[in-house]
Design a protein around this motif. Structure first.
Motif, PDB file in Angstrom:
ATOM      1  N   GLY A 297     -32.839  19.781 -49.353  1.00  0.00           N
ATOM      2  CA  GLY A 297     -31.961  18.613 -49.366  1.00  0.00           C
ATOM      3  C   GLY A 297     -32.716  17.364 -48.954  1.00  0.00           C
ATOM      4  O   GLY A 297     -33.704  17.434 -48.218  1.00  0.00           O
ATOM      5  N   ASP A 298     -32.189  16.207 -49.396  1.00  0.00           N
ATOM      6  CA  ASP A 298     -32.800  14.969 -48.902  1.00  0.00           C
ATOM      7  C   ASP A 298     -32.331  14.685 -47.469  1.00  0.00           C
ATOM      8  O   ASP A 298     -32.749  13.703 -46.857  1.00  0.00           O
ATOM      9  CB  ASP A 298     -32.580  13.783 -49.852  1.00  0.00           C
ATOM     10  N   SER A 299     -31.499  15.595 -46.914  1.00  0.00           N
ATOM     11  CA  SER A 299     -31.225  15.581 -45.471  1.00  0.00           C
ATOM     12  C   SER A 299     -32.540  15.741 -44.711  1.00  0.00           C
ATOM     13  O   SER A 299     -32.614  15.460 -43.508  1.00  0.00           O
ATOM     14  CB  SER A 299     -30.255  16.710 -45.090  1.00  0.00           C
TER      15      SER A 299
ATOM     16  N   ASP B 195     -33.245  18.454 -54.131  1.00  0.00           N
ATOM     17  CA  ASP B 195     -32.478  17.216 -54.264  1.00  0.00           C
ATOM     18  C   ASP B 195     -33.320  16.158 -54.962  1.00  0.00           C
ATOM     19  O   ASP B 195     -34.499  15.978 -54.624  1.00  0.00           O
ATOM     20  CB  ASP B 195     -32.134  16.673 -52.860  1.00  0.00           C
TER      21      ASP B 195
ATOM     22  N   LYS C 133     -30.654  18.804 -57.828  1.00  0.00           N
ATOM     23  CA  LYS C 133     -29.286  18.363 -57.506  1.00  0.00           C
ATOM     24  C   LYS C 133     -29.223  16.850 -57.572  1.00  0.00           C
ATOM     25  O   LYS C 133     -30.137  16.164 -57.089  1.00  0.00           O
ATOM     26  CB  LYS C 133     -28.880  18.851 -56.103  1.00  0.00           C
TER      27      LYS C 133
HETATM   28  O1  KIV Z   1     -29.255  16.880 -48.447  1.00  0.00           O
HETATM   29  C1  KIV Z   1     -28.600  17.890 -48.183  1.00  0.00           C
HETATM   30  O2  KIV Z   1     -28.952  18.696 -47.308  1.00  0.00           O
HETATM   31  C2  KIV Z   1     -27.383  18.117 -48.950  1.00  0.00           C
HETATM   32  C3  KIV Z   1     -26.446  19.171 -48.439  1.00  0.00           C
HETATM   33  C4  KIV Z   1     -25.860  18.747 -47.166  1.00  0.00           C
HETATM   34  C5  KIV Z   1     -25.427  19.520 -49.438  1.00  0.00           C
HETATM   35  O3  KIV Z   1     -27.160  17.476 -49.909  1.00  0.00           O
END
Ligand code: KIV
Length: 274
Positions: A48-50, A88, A118
């Motif tokens: 994820g971009d998290s 992502d 994503k």
């Molecule tokens: O960037 C991320 O980790 C996400 C998840 C929280 C779905 O998009």
């Protein structure tokens, strides 16, 4: 690090929904963690971009670059042998033009080793989703609270609470399915809205803060493990407090070095890892 076992594919996602089996997804950002989570049997690892917030120390996901994502996706791909790897697409890597989106998604697949990408949003990204799927790049959608639009949304708040917003979200989910995405993340929306989306689609929904009716769940691994020092979203369940253990272990080491306890005089001779 790969250990073997049958690799999860995007077709398994749809099949799991058909059979009523829940899908478990976690985020990962490096090879060591990917290896541990893969061994636990997660169906997919989302890079994820998290990453920007839980690993790189930014306040939002917006500063994350495509190079960051390629670098971390490649590490995750090296660490996992079974889970489906989804990367992502970061802010501005797919919004400018379809051709830029194709090139950037291509890097995540070719250099990063991801099996899917994503993208966030509904109607504005349909053309990109369609084109990526057309050229053979599996796409996961993401609706509801879309963190790359945090400024437009006015903060990290629950979405689709009003009936009109919920109807628009369901229409966007249907349109993404028509465009060919293999799955959709639903973030921070009421459980009943997530239930309606899930019932309306043949592809699986993966919820985060969207209640129990989705076909699967995703959480940020640093949140469930207690590794992130910042606030954790209210819907997260913490399964461990690894951060506290790390600090305690490091403190024991610091104390032992200062007191001259470590290293002991007689150290067993072992091979080096390097
Ligand atoms: O960037 C991320 O980790 C996400 C998840 C929280 C779905 O998009």
């Amino acid at each position: 690090m790969p250990e073997g076992g049958k690799r999860v594919r995007i077709l398994d996602f749809k099949e799991k929904k058909r059979r009523g089996e829940k899908i478990a997804v976690l985020t990962a950002y490096d090879a060591a963690m990917a290896h541990l989570l893969d061994r636990a049997g997660v169906d997919a690892l989302l890079v994820g971009d998290s990453l920007g917030m839980v690993v790189l120390g930014y306040e939002t996901t917006l500063p994350v670059t495509l190079d960051d994502m390629v670098h971390h996706t490649a590490a995750v791909a090296r660490g996992a042998s079974r889970a489906l790897i989804i990367a992502d697409m970061p802010f501005l890597s797919y919004q400018v033009s379809v051709s830029e989106a194709v090139r950037n998604a291509g890097r995540l697949i070719q250099e990063g080793g991801a099996a899917a990408v994503k993208i966030e949003g509904g109607e504005p990204v349909l053309e990109v989703a369609r084109r990526l799927v057309d050229i053979g790049i599996p796409v996961m959608g993401h609706l509801g609270l879309v963190p790359q639009s945090v400024h437009q949304l006015g903060g990290y708040r629950q979405q689709a609470k009003a009936e009109r917003d919920a109807e628009r979200l369901i229409a966007n989910a249907r349109a993404l399915e028509q465009a060919g995405v293999f799955s959709i993340v639903l973030e921070s929306i009421p459980a009943e809205v997530a239930r309606a989306v899930t019932a309306a689609l043949e592809i699986p929904t993966i919820g985060i803060g969207a209640g129990p009716y989705c076909d699967g769940q995703v959480l940020v691994s640093h949140d469930i493990l207690g590794l992130y020092p910042g606030p954790v979203p209210p819907f997260v369940k913490q399964y461990a407090k690894v951060g506290e253990q790390i600090t305690a272990a490091a403190k024991a080491y610091v104390d032992e070095v200062r007191e001259g306890v470590f290293p002991a005089l007689e150290q067993p001779v072992r091979g080096s890892r390097r």
